[in-house]
Design a protein around this motif. Structure first.
Motif, PDB file in Angstrom:
ATOM      1  N   PHE A 156      -4.365 -37.598   8.751  1.00  0.00           N
ATOM      2  CA  PHE A 156      -5.357 -36.617   8.317  1.00  0.00           C
ATOM      3  C   PHE A 156      -4.756 -35.768   7.208  1.00  0.00           C
ATOM      4  CE2 PHE A 156      -6.796 -32.206   8.574  1.00  0.00           C
ATOM      5  CZ  PHE A 156      -8.151 -32.354   8.406  1.00  0.00           C
ATOM      6  N   ALA A 157      -5.386 -35.791   6.040  1.00  0.00           N
ATOM      7  CA  ALA A 157      -4.903 -34.999   4.905  1.00  0.00           C
ATOM      8  C   ALA A 157      -5.879 -33.857   4.638  1.00  0.00           C
ATOM      9  CB  ALA A 157      -4.763 -35.870   3.664  1.00  0.00           C
ATOM     10  N   VAL A 158      -5.401 -32.638   4.731  1.00  0.00           N
ATOM     11  CA  VAL A 158      -6.274 -31.476   4.558  1.00  0.00           C
ATOM     12  C   VAL A 158      -6.923 -31.466   3.179  1.00  0.00           C
ATOM     13  CG1 VAL A 158      -6.299 -28.948   4.426  1.00  0.00           C
ATOM     14  CG2 VAL A 158      -4.958 -30.090   6.188  1.00  0.00           C
ATOM     15  N   SER A 159      -6.166 -31.871   2.169  1.00  0.00           N
ATOM     16  CA  SER A 159      -6.664 -31.773   0.790  1.00  0.00           C
ATOM     17  C   SER A 159      -7.890 -32.634   0.545  1.00  0.00           C
ATOM     18  CB  SER A 159      -5.553 -32.164  -0.182  1.00  0.00           C
ATOM     19  OG  SER A 159      -5.133 -33.495   0.063  1.00  0.00           O
ATOM     20  N   SER A 160      -8.102 -33.695   1.343  1.00  0.00           N
ATOM     21  CA  SER A 160      -9.251 -34.579   1.132  1.00  0.00           C
ATOM     22  C   SER A 160     -10.162 -34.600   2.349  1.00  0.00           C
ATOM     23  CB  SER A 160      -8.756 -35.996   0.816  1.00  0.00           C
ATOM     24  OG  SER A 160      -7.928 -36.474   1.869  1.00  0.00           O
ATOM     25  N   SER A 161     -10.182 -33.503   3.109  1.00  0.00           N
ATOM     26  CA  SER A 161     -10.963 -33.474   4.344  1.00  0.00           C
ATOM     27  C   SER A 161     -12.110 -32.462   4.255  1.00  0.00           C
ATOM     28  CB  SER A 161     -10.055 -33.086   5.519  1.00  0.00           C
ATOM     29  OG  SER A 161      -9.745 -31.701   5.449  1.00  0.00           O
ATOM     30  N   SER A 162     -12.928 -32.433   5.329  1.00  0.00           N
ATOM     31  CA  SER A 162     -14.040 -31.480   5.393  1.00  0.00           C
ATOM     32  C   SER A 162     -13.585 -30.059   5.671  1.00  0.00           C
ATOM     33  CB  SER A 162     -15.041 -31.919   6.476  1.00  0.00           C
ATOM     34  OG  SER A 162     -15.699 -33.095   6.080  1.00  0.00           O
ATOM     35  N   VAL A 163     -12.275 -29.876   5.898  1.00  0.00           N
ATOM     36  CA  VAL A 163     -11.739 -28.513   6.019  1.00  0.00           C
ATOM     37  C   VAL A 163     -12.047 -27.742   4.738  1.00  0.00           C
ATOM     38  CG1 VAL A 163      -9.616 -27.156   6.190  1.00  0.00           C
ATOM     39  CG2 VAL A 163      -9.938 -29.153   7.663  1.00  0.00           C
ATOM     40  N   ASN A 164     -12.009 -28.438   3.615  1.00  0.00           N
ATOM     41  CA  ASN A 164     -12.295 -27.791   2.328  1.00  0.00           C
ATOM     42  C   ASN A 164     -13.764 -27.391   2.202  1.00  0.00           C
ATOM     43  OD1 ASN A 164      -9.657 -27.927   1.325  1.00  0.00           O
ATOM     44  ND2 ASN A 164      -9.943 -30.069   0.730  1.00  0.00           N
ATOM     45  N   LYS A 165     -14.606 -27.905   3.117  1.00  0.00           N
ATOM     46  CA  LYS A 165     -16.029 -27.524   3.127  1.00  0.00           C
ATOM     47  C   LYS A 165     -16.298 -26.466   4.196  1.00  0.00           C
ATOM     48  CE  LYS A 165     -17.358 -32.227   1.752  1.00  0.00           C
ATOM     49  NZ  LYS A 165     -18.071 -33.460   2.161  1.00  0.00           N
ATOM     50  N   GLY A 166     -15.245 -25.996   4.813  1.00  0.00           N
ATOM     51  CA  GLY A 166     -15.408 -24.936   5.804  1.00  0.00           C
ATOM     52  C   GLY A 166     -15.378 -25.396   7.245  1.00  0.00           C
TER      53      GLY A 166
END
Length: 309
Positions: A73-83
């Motif tokens: 799981f890579a944070v930079s390309s995940s839905s974490v960046n969408k909140g």
């Protein structure tokens, strides 16, 4: 053992069991084809919210050598960046079928939170300033093999030097080393020590360096410092760095260790590859065997070690 989140949870018996199991895994890693079917059918997900090279790759290699499937799981390309929240992220990944989460996060305590949201096992790969138990385990394994200390660390003198305040490695190492019987001394500027510690401290590296069996240097974590805690890096090196003069004062059998990544010219003012006592590269190698042991202990319960490893 369901999870591996701290040295305290494992205790002396848990640490010793994992170190013994790491001996089997180290033997596997010396084979021409270092791969066994022990965790075939199991899925391990690396969830790293902080940058990492050696720890993530070490866990990935360990899982592959046990034939587990890997999800990264890579944070930079995940839905974490969408909140997306941490809980939603974990529950979404868990729904895909995961047997173990390997978690690294900048906040202390996250591995304990994650346990509430999944039935999978949880391995702490570093949480805030709190703990890094697999690093401590590989450090214990490295000392045990290099100094032939299989039974205990009784009487062993270990100096941990540098930025203790921000170091989750130091916190886990102090606990693991002392549980196994070692005498640990912290060497650091007073500004880089935690408010309270239960082992001796000193600000004079030259006073202890000739008497230690293990010199454990910590990285200066400047990215975690929000204030000026040392006058300058040059002064820090002059008082706490491993210089050629200090290296010459180490006992012949003494080990030199560092968790990496290293600030060359700061805590390490000499080339460690030229020091006969340096086991820094061996720490990295042993990390794979130790993490194989942790994953096998958590996910291989009930399987026959001799048949599968």
């Amino acid at each position: 053992m369901k999870h591996f989140r701290s040295i305290e949870e494992a205790g002396v018996d848990g640490i010793t069991k994992l170190l013994d199991l790491a001996d089997h895994m180290a033997e596997v890693n010396r084979r021409p084809n270092p791969k066994v079917p022990a965790l075939r059918g199991k899925t391990v997900c690396n969830v790293f919210f902080e940058d990492s090279t050696r720890t993530r790759l070490s866990f990935e290699t360990a899982a592959k050598r046990l034939s587990a499937d890997i999800m990264n799981f890579a944070v930079s390309s995940s839905s974490v960046n969408k909140g997306e929240s941490l809980r939603d992220t974990i529950e979404t990944i868990a729904a895909m079928g995961v047997d173990a989460f390997v978690i690294r996060h900048g906040s202390s305590g996250v591995p304990w939170q994650v346990e509430q949201w999944t039935n999978a096992s949880v391995v702490n790969a570093g949480d805030g300033w709190h703990a890094h138990p697999t690093q401590a385990l590989l450090d214990c394994y490295t000392i045990r093999t290099a100094l032939d200390r299989r039974e205990s660390f009784d009487g062993l003198k270990i100096a941990i030097v540098g930025d203790v305040k921000h170091s989750r490695v130091a916190r886990s190492d102090i606990r693991a080393f002392t549980l196994l019987g070692a005498d640990v001394t912290l060497v650091a500027p007073r500004t880089l020590l935690p408010p309270s510690v239960d082992v001796p401290t000193t600000t004079d590296l030259d006073d202890v360096i000739g008497d230690v069996d293990v010199l454990y240097l910590l990285r200066m974590q400047q990215e975690r410092m929000t204030e000026s805690l040392v006058p300058s890096l040059r002064e820090y090196t002059s008082r706490f760095g491993l210089t050629p003069a200090r290296a010459a004062r180490l006992a012949e059998h003494a080990l030199i260790m560092h968790p990496g990544p290293m600030n060359r010219g700061v805590e390490m003012a000499v080339d460690p590859s030229e020091l006969p006592g340096s086991v820094i590269t061996q720490q990295v190698t042993n990390g794979i065997a130790v993490r194989m042991a942790v994953l096998f202990e958590l996910l291989g319960s009930g399987s026959n070690l001799e048949e599968n490893v």
